[in-house]
Design a protein around this motif. Structure first.
Motif, short mmCIF file in Angstrom:
data_model
loop_
_atom_site.label_atom_id
_atom_site.label_comp_id
_atom_site.label_asym_id
_atom_site.label_seq_id
_atom_site.Cartn_x
_atom_site.Cartn_y
_atom_site.Cartn_z
N ASP A 190 0.82 -1.21 0.00
CA ASP A 190 0.00 0.00 0.00
C ASP A 190 0.86 1.26 0.00
O ASP A 190 0.43 2.30 -0.47
N LYS A 191 2.07 1.18 0.54
CA LYS A 191 2.95 2.34 0.62
C LYS A 191 3.86 2.46 -0.60
O LYS A 191 4.56 3.45 -0.74
N GLU A 192 3.87 1.44 -1.47
CA GLU A 192 4.72 1.47 -2.65
C GLU A 192 4.21 2.51 -3.64
O GLU A 192 3.00 2.66 -3.84
N PRO A 193 5.11 3.21 -4.29
CA PRO A 193 4.67 4.17 -5.31
C PRO A 193 4.20 3.44 -6.57
O PRO A 193 4.55 2.28 -6.79
N ILE A 194 3.42 4.12 -7.36
CA ILE A 194 3.00 3.57 -8.65
C ILE A 194 4.14 3.80 -9.64
O ILE A 194 4.70 4.88 -9.72
N TRP A 195 4.48 2.74 -10.36
CA TRP A 195 5.55 2.82 -11.35
C TRP A 195 4.92 2.98 -12.73
O TRP A 195 3.88 2.40 -13.02
N LYS A 196 5.57 3.75 -13.59
CA LYS A 196 5.11 3.93 -14.96
C LYS A 196 6.17 3.42 -15.92
O LYS A 196 7.36 3.65 -15.71
N VAL A 197 5.71 2.71 -16.93
CA VAL A 197 6.61 2.27 -18.00
C VAL A 197 6.48 3.30 -19.11
O VAL A 197 5.40 3.46 -19.70
N LEU A 198 7.56 4.03 -19.35
CA LEU A 198 7.56 5.07 -20.38
C LEU A 198 8.22 4.56 -21.64
O LEU A 198 9.27 3.91 -21.59
N LEU A 199 7.62 4.88 -22.77
CA LEU A 199 8.15 4.46 -24.06
C LEU A 199 8.51 5.70 -24.86
O LEU A 199 7.66 6.55 -25.12
N HIS A 200 9.79 5.81 -25.20
CA HIS A 200 10.28 6.93 -26.01
C HIS A 200 10.39 6.49 -27.47
O HIS A 200 10.78 5.37 -27.76
N ASN A 201 10.09 7.39 -28.37
CA ASN A 201 10.26 7.10 -29.79
C ASN A 201 11.75 7.17 -30.13
O ASN A 201 12.49 7.97 -29.57
N ALA A 228 3.59 6.62 -29.26
CA ALA A 228 4.98 7.02 -29.01
C ALA A 228 5.62 7.56 -30.29
O ALA A 228 6.37 8.54 -30.25
N HIS A 229 5.31 6.94 -31.41
CA HIS A 229 5.85 7.38 -32.70
C HIS A 229 5.35 8.80 -33.04
O HIS A 229 6.13 9.64 -33.49
N LYS A 230 4.09 9.08 -32.77
CA LYS A 230 3.50 10.38 -33.08
C LYS A 230 3.94 11.47 -32.10
O LYS A 230 4.28 12.58 -32.51
N SER A 231 3.88 11.16 -30.79
CA SER A 231 4.11 12.19 -29.78
C SER A 231 5.54 12.22 -29.23
O SER A 231 5.93 13.19 -28.59
N GLY A 232 6.29 11.13 -29.42
CA GLY A 232 7.65 11.08 -28.91
C GLY A 232 7.79 10.38 -27.57
O GLY A 232 8.86 9.90 -27.22
N LEU A 233 6.70 10.33 -26.78
CA LEU A 233 6.74 9.71 -25.47
C LEU A 233 5.33 9.31 -25.06
O LEU A 233 4.38 10.05 -25.29
N VAL A 234 5.22 8.12 -24.45
CA VAL A 234 3.92 7.64 -23.99
C VAL A 234 4.11 6.78 -22.74
O VAL A 234 5.13 6.11 -22.60
N ALA A 235 3.15 6.84 -21.81
CA ALA A 235 3.15 5.95 -20.66
C ALA A 235 2.49 4.65 -21.11
O ALA A 235 1.29 4.60 -21.36
N ALA A 236 3.29 3.59 -21.23
CA ALA A 236 2.79 2.32 -21.75
C ALA A 236 1.99 1.57 -20.69
O ALA A 236 1.06 0.84 -21.04
N ALA A 237 2.31 1.74 -19.41
CA ALA A 237 1.60 1.04 -18.33
C ALA A 237 1.93 1.71 -17.01
O ALA A 237 2.93 2.38 -16.86
N SER A 238 1.03 1.49 -16.04
CA SER A 238 1.24 1.96 -14.67
C SER A 238 0.87 0.83 -13.72
O SER A 238 -0.16 0.21 -13.88
#
Length: 89
Positions: free
Chosen positions: A32-43, A75-85
């Motif tokens: 419950d105290k763990e932070p949420i992790w995000k998987v970021l995808l860069h183009n 990711a291809h269009k914007s350069g960066l996207v959060a793939a998952a959390s």
């Protein structure tokens, strides 16, 4: 010498705590105290679309190939996207 006493005695029985339940509760509190992790995808201009899609599906097991394709296109269009959390247990 010692004399033996007859009659009723009092015995107190206590149940030891269920160690597994205590550990599960402690683990839940820690999660419950763990932070949420995000998987970021860069183009980039190095990896192919098929490679990126396959990698997303392998790494983020809840993502389908169709959704991985949409994530890759974003990711291809914007350069960066959060793939998952998610948080790690």
């Amino acid at each position: 010498g010692e004399q033996e006493r007859g009659g009723a005695g009092v015995a107190v029985l206590t149940k030891p705590p269920d160690v597994e339940k205590v550990n599960d509760f402690e683990k839940k509190e820690a999660v419950d105290k763990e932070p949420i992790w995000k998987v970021l995808l860069h183009n980039d201009d190095v990896h192919t679309f098929d490679y990126v899609i396959d990698t997303i599906v392998k790494v983020v097991r809840t993502v389908t190939r169709k959704k991985a394709h949409r994530i890759t296109m974003e990711a291809h269009k914007s350069g960066l996207v959060a793939a998952a959390s998610f948080s790690f247990p």
